[in-house]
Design an enzyme around this catalytic site. Structure first.
Site, mmCIF file in Angstrom:
data_model
loop_
_atom_site.group_PDB
_atom_site.id
_atom_site.type_symbol
_atom_site.label_atom_id
_atom_site.label_comp_id
_atom_site.label_asym_id
_atom_site.label_seq_id
_atom_site.Cartn_x
_atom_site.Cartn_y
_atom_site.Cartn_z
ATOM 1 N N ARG A 124 -1.431 -8.855 5.117
ATOM 2 C CA ARG A 124 -0.880 -7.525 4.839
ATOM 3 C C ARG A 124 0.000 -7.599 3.600
ATOM 4 O O ARG A 124 0.558 -8.653 3.277
ATOM 5 C CB ARG A 124 -0.058 -6.992 6.010
ATOM 6 N N THR A 155 12.508 -7.390 9.364
ATOM 7 C CA THR A 155 12.402 -6.663 10.630
ATOM 8 C C THR A 155 13.743 -6.094 11.068
ATOM 9 O O THR A 155 13.827 -4.957 11.545
ATOM 10 C CB THR A 155 11.835 -7.583 11.728
ATOM 11 N N SER A 161 3.430 -10.586 10.762
ATOM 12 C CA SER A 161 4.578 -11.082 10.008
ATOM 13 C C SER A 161 4.737 -12.556 10.320
ATOM 14 O O SER A 161 4.027 -13.109 11.158
ATOM 15 C CB SER A 161 5.847 -10.316 10.394
ATOM 16 N N CYS A 187 -12.407 -4.148 6.395
ATOM 17 C CA CYS A 187 -11.021 -3.906 5.984
ATOM 18 C C CYS A 187 -10.035 -4.230 7.103
ATOM 19 O O CYS A 187 -10.234 -3.837 8.260
ATOM 20 C CB CYS A 187 -10.869 -2.453 5.556
ATOM 21 N N CYS A 238 -5.606 -3.465 -2.219
ATOM 22 C CA CYS A 238 -6.457 -2.811 -3.219
ATOM 23 C C CYS A 238 -5.762 -1.610 -3.842
ATOM 24 O O CYS A 238 -5.854 -1.386 -5.052
ATOM 25 C CB CYS A 238 -7.787 -2.396 -2.590
ATOM 26 N N CYS A 279 -4.654 -4.108 4.746
ATOM 27 C CA CYS A 279 -3.531 -4.786 4.083
ATOM 28 C C CYS A 279 -2.971 -3.969 2.932
ATOM 29 O O CYS A 279 -1.852 -4.205 2.493
ATOM 30 C CB CYS A 279 -3.951 -6.176 3.603
ATOM 31 N N CYS A 332 -8.757 -9.253 -2.549
ATOM 32 C CA CYS A 332 -8.940 -8.790 -1.172
ATOM 33 C C CYS A 332 -9.062 -9.978 -0.221
ATOM 34 O O CYS A 332 -9.917 -10.845 -0.421
ATOM 35 C CB CYS A 332 -10.186 -7.918 -1.056
#
Length: 654
Positions: free
Chosen positions: A404, A440, A155, A623, A629, A626, A597
């Protein structure tokens, strides 16, 4: 052999046998050089109460994890797992259906899926309540797919401390030996609208004022929360990927099961095969984060979106840099909109100075963008060359990278959060306040509200199926509901024909004058996948070659994530028919997967034997989880599923 013994033994076996892996270079790109490659192995020790090196059969706390309990709570004594029938292992050439082997199971009071801020806050609050009531036998178990807590967490992050102040009041107190020592008090705020060469000052909306907030690495904050959870008696098990929701005969949620290990890429069991384990609970809380694989299932099964709009998402891409001391301004915060994104694409960027000469820099791109030629990763590399950012980064060193998806739907997209036997918490439900650029505090608060409702429902020992009505009610009267309702029209206002400029004008009116006190609620126009236009209707975007100093090629960035997946396992990015995917997606969108991606997972390789002249390829070991896709694929034919537990990125200071 008890289940607890087998649990620890299985973890030892997985850790010892984990292969070393590097990011795979997509076809036509260079392999990572020995000077830039980062290889990772599955951790053999974690922050959880499992020791893979102990000779004892029971999970053991590592010496450094045996901390003094938090003074506000009384720790309980951890309990062992219940005993079930022995596990059967498969030989490499044995042909059988893995489902024919009964999984061992464990019974707990509350099972929490996901070790992020929401899940850990729920776990801590539950044990605080149980310990205060003298109920040491109340079991709270938390499963996390990452090899260690925090490894998949990424984050910005500037956190609003309301929830953590309530959960652990002395989290920053000097006289607390277990205090969190990674918080940088927020300092000067600024907001800019960027053109290609200029940074124009604009008023900072009141929602974005950060006085009293803290800049943190959420990755490190989550690790710290995990240690506090252990202290109060939460049973924390990282490296266990929950892959299936279990149901009772009455249709209520019974718990979850972890995935089988030792399955080869062709779907056949290897000699290392181990059946997954079931965790049965009176209540199961899903805190998987954005677009979780099990969350998708329960939302569909219980029709939790029947009274809300579909969720909409953004992709956040981040780096952490060590900058020159003379460019470091501790606590300073910069947010920007505009360049490099086109005016019809929502998004924004940040630059946070924290720690010792560290800078967090990132870009969020809304995934409802229309041009399939757009690459969020490419846009991020362009951003760093803008004078407002380059002036800080130049001469520094990039030490970490990650990406992400994040929820952006806001108030309109909150689903029903409770269902028979369980509930959604945190980003699984979608509590990010987009105009505030924070989530958060809401994730943590939602976990605490769900925990309090669960304790109320379970404390009397009723063995029947549970529905957390109190959670639904308290959520609607909470600060979460109030702040999201107030800003509900800001994000969808960017869908007007005026694009970013029109959205900024309306959002300014909402922020400074209206403050949500209007009778209307804007809608999100289309799903993120459905927003994409055909490639031949859009301008092709060519991105500059990275210079290796400020901007980087995608494989160099992936090497900084520490990501690791065993190659000989079923591809966790599930496409039912690769040829059908190619025929339906390539002609119209010309390789959009390769561009959306941020880790080089997808590509189309030239292949004269194929009708379209290209072959679809998935480099699953690259990968970084995140979920983009699963969200942005135009035909919604890519299903992100958890790989083996303990795999994926191993983020650092993200």
């Amino acid at each position: 052999m008890s289940a607890s013994t087998r649990l620890t033994t299985g973890l030892c076996r997985r850790a010892a046998s984990a292969p070393r892996r590097t990011a795979r270079a997509p076809h036509g790109l260079r392999c990572l050089s020995t000077t830039t490659t980062t290889t990772t192995t599955r951790p053999t020790t974690t922050a959880a109460p499992i020791s893979t090196s102990s000779s004892s059969c029971r999970p053991q706390l590592r010496p450094e994890a045996r901390r003094q309990p938090h003074p506000s709570v009384v720790p309980s004594t951890p309990r062992t797992f219940s005993t079930t029938r022995p596990r059967r292992f498969a030989s490499a050439d044995e042909s059988f259906d893995p489902a024919s082997i009964e999984r061992e199971s464990d019974e707990v009071d509350v099972c929490i899926v996901g070790g992020g801020p929401a899940g850990l806050s729920a776990a801590i609050r539950l044990k605080q309540l149980a310990n205060a009531a003298g109920n040491d036998d109340f079991r709270v178990l938390l499963l996390e797919k990452a090899g260690e807590l925090g490894a998949h967490i990424l984050s910005g992050a500037v956190i609003q401390p309301d929830a953590i102040n309530e959960l652990i009041p002395d989290w920053l107190a000097e006289d607390n030996a277990a205090r969190f020592d990674g918080a940088t008090p927020a300092g000067k705020d600024s907001m800019r609208f960027l053109t290609k060469t200029m940074a124009l000052p604009v008023p900072t909306p009141p929602q974005m004022h950060n006085y009293g907030n803290y800049i943190v690495s959420l990755n490190e904050f989550t690790k710290w929360l995990g240690e506090r959870a252990e202290e109060v008696g939460v049973e924390v098990y990282p490296g266990f990927a929950a892959s299936e929701v279990l149901y009772k005969p009455d249709g209520s949620v019974k718990g979850v099961a972890t995935n089988d290990l030792g399955i080869a890429r062709d779907g056949k069991p290897k000699d290392t095969f181990e059946r997954g384990m079931e965790f049965h609970a009176r209540i199961t809380l899903f805190g998987e984060g954005c677009h979780g694989s099990l969350t998708k299932q329960v939302i569909k099964k219980f029709d939790l979106r029947s009274e809300s709009q579909p969720q909409t998402y953004g992709l956040g891409i981040k780096e952490v840099w060590e900058v020159q001391p003379d460019k470091f301004k501790k606590g300073e915060i910069l947010h920007s909109m505009g360049y490099p994104l086109p005016l019809d694409t929502y998004g924004g960027a940040w630059l946070y100075h924290f720690g010792d000469n560290l800078v967090s820099v990132g870009l969020v791109v809304a995934l409802d963008y229309t041009n399939p030629w757009l690459s969020p990763y490419g846009e991020f590399q362009k951003l760093k060359h803008h004078p407002a950012y380059k002036s800080v980064l130049e001469g520094g060193k990039c030490i970490s990278y990650g990406a992400r998806a994040l929820v952006e739907g806001g108030f309109q997209s909150i689903p029903k959060v409770a269902f028979p036997g369980g509930a959604l918490i945190g980003d699984s439900a979608g509590f990010v306040n987009v105009p505030k650029v924070k989530g958060t505090h809401n994730a943590m608060k939602s976990g605490m509200l769900a925990a309090e409702a669960a304790w109320t429902a379970l404390k009397d020992g009723d063995a029947g199926s549970v529905f957390l009505y109190d959670y639904e009610d308290t959520l609607r009267s909470s600060s979460i509901w109030k702040e999201l309702k107030e800003v509900r029209n800001m994000r969808p206002s960017f869908h007007t024909p005026l694009g970013v400029l029109g959205g900024m004008a309306y959002s300014g009116l909402e922020a400074f004058v209206l403050k949500g006190r209007v009778p209307w609620t804007f809608s999100h126009k289309a799903s993120d996948a459905g927003s994409t236009k055909p490639a031949d209707q859009c301008n092709k975007i060519e991105y500059p070659k990275p210079d290796g100093k400020i901007s980087f090629d995608i494989l160099t960035s992936v090497s900084r994530t520490g990501t690791n997946h065993e190659e000989d396992q079923p591809v966790h990015l599930q496409v039912a028919d690769w040829d059908k995917h190619t025929s339906e997606t390539w002609p119209k969108f010309q390789g959009i997967e390769n561009r959306f991606c941020p880790a080089g997972v997808y590509e189309y390789v030239d292949d004269a034997t194929k009708k379209e002249g290209v072959r679809f390829q998935i480099n699953a070991q690259n990968c970084i989880h995140c979920k983009t896709c699963d969200i942005k694929a135009p035909n919604q034919d890519i299903n992100w599923q958890v790989p083996q537990g303990g795999e994926g990125p191993k983020y650092y200071k993200t």
